[in-house]
Scaffold this motif. Structure first.
Motif, PDB file in Angstrom:
ATOM      1  N   UNK A 175       0.831  -1.207   0.000  1.00 24.13           N
ATOM      2  CA  UNK A 175       0.000   0.000   0.000  1.00 24.13           C
ATOM      3  C   UNK A 175       0.863   1.254   0.000  1.00 24.13           C
ATOM      4  N   UNK A 176       1.996   1.183   0.673  1.00 24.02           N
ATOM      5  CA  UNK A 176       2.881   2.349   0.705  1.00 24.02           C
ATOM      6  C   UNK A 176       3.426   2.666  -0.676  1.00 24.02           C
ATOM      7  N   UNK A 177       3.844   1.608  -1.390  1.00 20.47           N
ATOM      8  CA  UNK A 177       4.384   1.890  -2.723  1.00 20.47           C
ATOM      9  C   UNK A 177       3.276   2.407  -3.629  1.00 20.47           C
ATOM     10  N   UNK A 178       2.058   1.925  -3.401  1.00 25.42           N
ATOM     11  CA  UNK A 178       0.923   2.439  -4.172  1.00 25.42           C
ATOM     12  C   UNK A 178       0.714   3.936  -3.870  1.00 25.42           C
ATOM     13  N   UNK A 179       0.803   4.275  -2.588  1.00 27.73           N
ATOM     14  CA  UNK A 179       0.618   5.677  -2.183  1.00 27.73           C
ATOM     15  C   UNK A 179       1.673   6.578  -2.822  1.00 27.73           C
ATOM     16  N   UNK A 180       2.920   6.100  -2.826  1.00 28.76           N
ATOM     17  CA  UNK A 180       3.988   6.905  -3.415  1.00 28.76           C
ATOM     18  C   UNK A 180       3.766   7.060  -4.917  1.00 28.76           C
ATOM     19  N   UNK A 181       3.300   5.976  -5.558  1.00 29.78           N
ATOM     20  CA  UNK A 181       3.010   6.078  -6.989  1.00 29.78           C
ATOM     21  C   UNK A 181       1.920   7.109  -7.258  1.00 29.78           C
ATOM     22  N   UNK A 182       0.864   7.067  -6.438  1.00 36.27           N
ATOM     23  CA  UNK A 182      -0.212   8.060  -6.592  1.00 36.27           C
ATOM     24  C   UNK A 182       0.355   9.469  -6.434  1.00 36.27           C
ATOM     25  N   UNK A 183       1.205   9.645  -5.402  1.00 38.19           N
ATOM     26  CA  UNK A 183       1.790  10.966  -5.131  1.00 38.19           C
ATOM     27  C   UNK A 183       2.577  11.467  -6.336  1.00 38.19           C
ATOM     28  N   UNK A 184       3.436  10.587  -6.890  1.00 40.19           N
ATOM     29  CA  UNK A 184       4.273  10.987  -8.021  1.00 40.19           C
ATOM     30  C   UNK A 184       3.402  11.335  -9.234  1.00 40.19           C
ATOM     31  N   UNK A 185       2.394  10.490  -9.476  1.00 35.99           N
ATOM     32  CA  UNK A 185       1.547  10.704 -10.640  1.00 35.99           C
ATOM     33  C   UNK A 185       0.787  12.033 -10.524  1.00 35.99           C
ATOM     34  N   UNK A 186       0.222  12.279  -9.345  1.00 37.78           N
ATOM     35  CA  UNK A 186      -0.526  13.525  -9.137  1.00 37.78           C
ATOM     36  C   UNK A 186       0.387  14.737  -9.265  1.00 37.78           C
ATOM     37  N   UNK A 201       3.750  17.250   0.803  1.00 40.28           N
ATOM     38  CA  UNK A 201       2.292  17.348   0.777  1.00 40.28           C
ATOM     39  C   UNK A 201       1.694  16.263  -0.123  1.00 40.28           C
ATOM     40  N   UNK A 202       2.343  16.030  -1.274  1.00 40.67           N
ATOM     41  CA  UNK A 202       1.800  15.025  -2.187  1.00 40.67           C
ATOM     42  C   UNK A 202       1.962  13.605  -1.648  1.00 40.67           C
ATOM     43  N   UNK A 203       3.048  13.346  -0.927  1.00 43.14           N
ATOM     44  CA  UNK A 203       3.193  12.029  -0.287  1.00 43.14           C
ATOM     45  C   UNK A 203       2.048  11.822   0.713  1.00 43.14           C
ATOM     46  N   UNK A 204       1.744  12.862   1.499  1.00 41.75           N
ATOM     47  CA  UNK A 204       0.648  12.737   2.462  1.00 41.75           C
ATOM     48  C   UNK A 204      -0.680  12.523   1.742  1.00 41.75           C
ATOM     49  N   UNK A 205      -0.863  13.209   0.607  1.00 42.06           N
ATOM     50  CA  UNK A 205      -2.080  13.007  -0.177  1.00 42.06           C
ATOM     51  C   UNK A 205      -2.158  11.550  -0.653  1.00 42.06           C
ATOM     52  N   UNK A 206      -1.031  11.021  -1.125  1.00 42.25           N
ATOM     53  CA  UNK A 206      -0.995   9.626  -1.580  1.00 42.25           C
ATOM     54  C   UNK A 206      -1.364   8.666  -0.462  1.00 42.25           C
ATOM     55  N   UNK A 207      -0.766   8.879   0.714  1.00 38.25           N
ATOM     56  CA  UNK A 207      -1.072   8.013   1.859  1.00 38.25           C
ATOM     57  C   UNK A 207      -2.543   8.128   2.256  1.00 38.25           C
ATOM     58  N   UNK A 208      -3.040   9.363   2.219  1.00 31.66           N
ATOM     59  CA  UNK A 208      -4.453   9.594   2.530  1.00 31.66           C
ATOM     60  C   UNK A 208      -5.347   8.787   1.582  1.00 31.66           C
ATOM     61  N   UNK A 209      -5.027   8.832   0.287  1.00 31.89           N
ATOM     62  CA  UNK A 209      -5.886   8.151  -0.691  1.00 31.89           C
ATOM     63  C   UNK A 209      -5.841   6.636  -0.521  1.00 31.89           C
TER      64      UNK A 209
END
Lengths: 160, 174
Positions: free
Chosen positions: A22-33, B51-59
């Motif tokens: 889930x963490x790697x998924x979160x980081x991927x989402x962060x990078x993409x956004x 901020x974006x890392x926190x957004x990712x974790x939130x999602x």
């Protein structure tokens, strides 16, 4: 600022501990956004760099320093709306203006529009919420800033 | 490629050339513009990646039901209270508030709540307000916060209701 770093690192550690997947998924989402919105940020940075050159602190000091109150509020809210500065520049500037005799009311109009009305952040706000919402939200924010300035003026006895 | 993008890329190219040429030819206005660009980019890079890392974790971690329950259409007055507390502890200006508000909305927070979040994170972040009070006095900051928060909530409700009636949809996929 440091608490943002500490919070992020703590959150990441807890997340890794609970699930690496889930963490790697979160980081991927962060990078993409982050990459998706980068062009809008670039537009904003270019606008900011040009506007701050055209309207430096000196100009703001000059125009807010010597004027009648209502011209002051109008100019202050104009400058506040079209510029963007981090708090650590904006509030010391307000402090200087205050010492120079600028009224609380005018500084309230300046700082509130500075924080809430974002003409320079338009590219980013538009990318997320569309043109119409961006325009309405900024108009409302401008209106709020004027009302707050007037209330400030009343409390400091500057109106009347 | 759409025409708009071509214009943007041409603009970016012209900007880079202008700043680079200014440094080579020692043209002061261009150098100042370049310096502004640099210092603001650094300012943002200190905040945005975190901020974006926190957004990712939130999602990934926060359940949609949780957000819907506390900040969704049924949340009522408490939803605004939570939002203002959340906004009060956030960092950065409007530019950080937009992506966070967007994520909150995509997890089920209603429109009036996310507009409240954007407004409140602009005007009543606690660290910023303390800093402000040290220059302007506590009275000034208190009046500013107490006068603006109700106005932010009221205008957000008006805007939220108006958009909900018009079946407004936030752009997908950012």
């Amino acid at each position: 600022m440091y608490y943002l770093y500490i919070l992020t690192i703590l959150a990441l550690l807890i997340s890794v501990f609970k699930s690496v997947d889930k963490t790697s998924k979160a980081v991927k989402i962060a990078v993409k956004k982050f990459i998706t919105i980068l062009p809008a940020f670039l537009s904003m940075l270019i606008l900011v760099s040009i506007i701050l050159f055209l309207i430096p602190d000196k100009i703001i000091l000059k125009y807010l320093g010597d004027n009648n109150k209502f011209v002051g509020i109008t100019l202050a809210s104009f400058f506040g709306s079209v510029t963007l500065m981090p708090g650590f520049i904006a509030f010391p500037l307000c402090g200087i203006l205050l010492k120079k005799g600028v009224t609380y009311m005018v500084l309230s109009a300046f700082s509130t529009t500075l924080m809430m009305v974002g003409i320079l952040t338009y590219p980013i706000e538009k990318a997320y919420f569309g043109v119409k919402v961006t325009i309405i939200r900024n108009m409302f924010s401008f209106f709020i800033a004027i009302v707050v300035a007037l209330i400030t003026g009343i409390f400091f006895g500057e109106i009347g | 490629m759409p025409l708009g993008n071509k214009i943007k890329i041409a603009g970016l190219f012209a900007y880079i050339c202008f700043v680079a040429a200014s440094f080579i030819l020692n043209f002061n206005p261009g150098k100042l513009i370049g310096a502004n660009f640099y210092s603001f980019s650094i300012e943002m890079l200190k905040i945005l990646p975190f901020a974006f890392i926190l957004i990712g974790l939130f999602e990934v971690w926060v359940k949609r039901e949780t957000v819907e329950k506390h900040l969704g259409t049924e949340s009522g007055f408490r939803g605004y209270l939570w939002t203002i507390l959340l906004a009060g502890t956030s960092v950065g200006g409007l530019y950080v508030a937009f992506p966070i508000a967007y994520s909150l909305h995509s997890k089920g927070a209603k429109l009036s709540i996310i507009f409240t979040y954007i407004g409140a994170s602009a005007i009543c972040r606690v660290p910023m307000t303390i800093f402000e009070a040290s220059f302007m006095g506590i009275k000034f900051s208190m009046i500013r916060v107490l006068a603006s928060v109700p106005l932010v909530i009221a205008t957000s409700i008006v805007l939220g209701n108006y958009l909900t009636k018009r079946k407004y949809k936030v752009l997908p996929g950012k």
